[in-house]
Design a protein around this motif. Structure first.
Motif, PDB file in Angstrom:
ATOM      1  N   HIS A  30       0.820  -1.215   0.000  1.00  0.00           N
ATOM      2  CA  HIS A  30       0.000   0.000   0.000  1.00  0.00           C
ATOM      3  C   HIS A  30       0.853   1.263   0.000  1.00  0.00           C
ATOM      4  O   HIS A  30       0.515   2.256   0.638  1.00  0.00           O
ATOM      5  N   GLY A  31       2.014   1.213  -0.676  1.00  0.00           N
ATOM      6  CA  GLY A  31       2.879   2.377  -0.803  1.00  0.00           C
ATOM      7  C   GLY A  31       3.825   2.608   0.347  1.00  0.00           C
ATOM      8  O   GLY A  31       4.528   3.609   0.385  1.00  0.00           O
ATOM      9  N   GLU A  32       3.877   1.701   1.317  1.00  0.00           N
ATOM     10  CA  GLU A  32       4.762   1.876   2.463  1.00  0.00           C
ATOM     11  C   GLU A  32       6.141   1.284   2.241  1.00  0.00           C
ATOM     12  O   GLU A  32       7.065   1.557   2.990  1.00  0.00           O
ATOM     13  N   GLY A  33       6.312   0.425   1.256  1.00  0.00           N
ATOM     14  CA  GLY A  33       7.627  -0.120   0.943  1.00  0.00           C
ATOM     15  C   GLY A  33       7.913  -1.486   1.519  1.00  0.00           C
ATOM     16  O   GLY A  33       8.951  -2.070   1.231  1.00  0.00           O
ATOM     17  N   GLY A  34       7.052  -2.006   2.357  1.00  0.00           N
ATOM     18  CA  GLY A  34       7.286  -3.326   2.927  1.00  0.00           C
ATOM     19  C   GLY A  34       6.246  -3.658   3.972  1.00  0.00           C
ATOM     20  O   GLY A  34       5.312  -2.917   4.215  1.00  0.00           O
ATOM     21  N   CYS A  35       6.442  -4.816   4.606  1.00  0.00           N
ATOM     22  CA  CYS A  35       5.529  -5.227   5.666  1.00  0.00           C
ATOM     23  C   CYS A  35       6.347  -5.867   6.781  1.00  0.00           C
ATOM     24  O   CYS A  35       7.448  -6.354   6.568  1.00  0.00           O
ATOM     25  N   TRP A  36       5.801  -5.839   7.980  1.00  0.00           N
ATOM     26  CA  TRP A  36       6.483  -6.399   9.135  1.00  0.00           C
ATOM     27  C   TRP A  36       6.259  -7.893   9.217  1.00  0.00           C
ATOM     28  O   TRP A  36       5.152  -8.374   9.028  1.00  0.00           O
ATOM     29  N   ILE A  37       7.319  -8.620   9.507  1.00  0.00           N
ATOM     30  CA  ILE A  37       7.252 -10.063   9.699  1.00  0.00           C
ATOM     31  C   ILE A  37       7.231 -10.316  11.202  1.00  0.00           C
ATOM     32  O   ILE A  37       8.114  -9.861  11.930  1.00  0.00           O
ATOM     33  N   ALA A  38       6.213 -11.013  11.643  1.00  0.00           N
ATOM     34  CA  ALA A  38       6.057 -11.275  13.069  1.00  0.00           C
ATOM     35  C   ALA A  38       7.005 -12.382  13.506  1.00  0.00           C
ATOM     36  O   ALA A  38       7.511 -13.158  12.708  1.00  0.00           O
ATOM     37  N   GLY A  39       7.245 -12.414  14.777  1.00  0.00           N
ATOM     38  CA  GLY A  39       8.102 -13.439  15.339  1.00  0.00           C
ATOM     39  C   GLY A  39       8.802 -12.905  16.576  1.00  0.00           C
ATOM     40  O   GLY A  39       8.468 -11.837  17.095  1.00  0.00           O
ATOM     41  N   ALA A  40       9.771 -13.652  17.068  1.00  0.00           N
ATOM     42  CA  ALA A  40      10.504 -13.228  18.257  1.00  0.00           C
ATOM     43  C   ALA A  40      11.296 -11.951  17.990  1.00  0.00           C
ATOM     44  O   ALA A  40      11.440 -11.108  18.861  1.00  0.00           O
ATOM     45  N   PHE A  41      11.833 -11.824  16.787  1.00  0.00           N
ATOM     46  CA  PHE A  41      12.586 -10.634  16.396  1.00  0.00           C
ATOM     47  C   PHE A  41      11.942 -10.052  15.135  1.00  0.00           C
ATOM     48  O   PHE A  41      12.372 -10.345  14.025  1.00  0.00           O
ATOM     49  N   GLU A  43      10.988  -7.927  11.993  1.00  0.00           N
ATOM     50  CA  GLU A  43      11.753  -7.087  11.096  1.00  0.00           C
ATOM     51  C   GLU A  43      10.904  -6.776   9.870  1.00  0.00           C
ATOM     52  O   GLU A  43       9.923  -7.455   9.590  1.00  0.00           O
ATOM     53  N   MET A  44      11.316  -5.754   9.141  1.00  0.00           N
ATOM     54  CA  MET A  44      10.556  -5.352   7.965  1.00  0.00           C
ATOM     55  C   MET A  44      11.126  -6.018   6.728  1.00  0.00           C
ATOM     56  O   MET A  44      12.323  -6.026   6.519  1.00  0.00           O
ATOM     57  N   GLU A  45      10.243  -6.583   5.927  1.00  0.00           N
ATOM     58  CA  GLU A  45      10.638  -7.198   4.658  1.00  0.00           C
ATOM     59  C   GLU A  45      10.274  -6.242   3.539  1.00  0.00           C
ATOM     60  O   GLU A  45       9.151  -5.753   3.462  1.00  0.00           O
ATOM     61  N   ALA A  46      11.237  -5.963   2.675  1.00  0.00           N
ATOM     62  CA  ALA A  46      11.011  -5.024   1.574  1.00  0.00           C
ATOM     63  C   ALA A  46      10.056  -5.631   0.557  1.00  0.00           C
ATOM     64  O   ALA A  46      10.107  -6.813   0.257  1.00  0.00           O
ATOM     65  N   CYS A  47       9.196  -4.782   0.019  1.00  0.00           N
ATOM     66  CA  CYS A  47       8.233  -5.216  -0.996  1.00  0.00           C
ATOM     67  C   CYS A  47       8.913  -5.241  -2.358  1.00  0.00           C
ATOM     68  O   CYS A  47       9.799  -4.442  -2.648  1.00  0.00           O
ATOM     69  N   GLY A  48       8.485  -6.141  -3.206  1.00  0.00           N
ATOM     70  CA  GLY A  48       9.061  -6.271  -4.533  1.00  0.00           C
ATOM     71  C   GLY A  48       8.694  -5.154  -5.490  1.00  0.00           C
ATOM     72  O   GLY A  48       9.279  -5.043  -6.565  1.00  0.00           O
ATOM     73  N   CYS A  49       7.749  -4.283  -5.111  1.00  0.00           N
ATOM     74  CA  CYS A  49       7.352  -3.200  -6.016  1.00  0.00           C
ATOM     75  C   CYS A  49       8.464  -2.173  -6.186  1.00  0.00           C
ATOM     76  O   CYS A  49       8.465  -1.419  -7.145  1.00  0.00           O
TER      77      CYS A  49
END
Length: 71
Positions: A30-41, A43-49
């Motif tokens: 949605h134009g933010e550049g990535g999404c957060w991956i849940a878990g113990a640590f 982190e943000m994963e970059a979007c392929g767009c």
């Protein structure tokens, strides 16, 4: 720095650099550049767009060498 649609253009006397920005119409981020991956640590994963697209560097003038040490 100049932003044009989904590109960012940076220019100085030594280089011109064109990089991709996240697409505002991307259905994944949605134009933010990535999404957060849940878990113990989390982190943000970059979007392929924008992360899978290449950057363009155009070298204009060579950098000059310093005649003296920095310190």
């Amino acid at each position: 720095m100049l932003k044009a649609n989904h590109l960012k253009v940076y220019a100085d006397r030594h280089r011109i650099k064109i990089t991709a920005l996240p697409l505002p119409t991307c259905p994944d981020c949605h134009g933010e550049g990535g999404c957060w991956i849940a878990g113990a640590f989390p982190e943000m994963e970059a979007c392929g767009c924008w992360a899978d697209r290449r950057e363009l560097h155009v070298r204009l003038l060579p950098l000059t060498a310093w005649d003296e040490p920095p310190f």
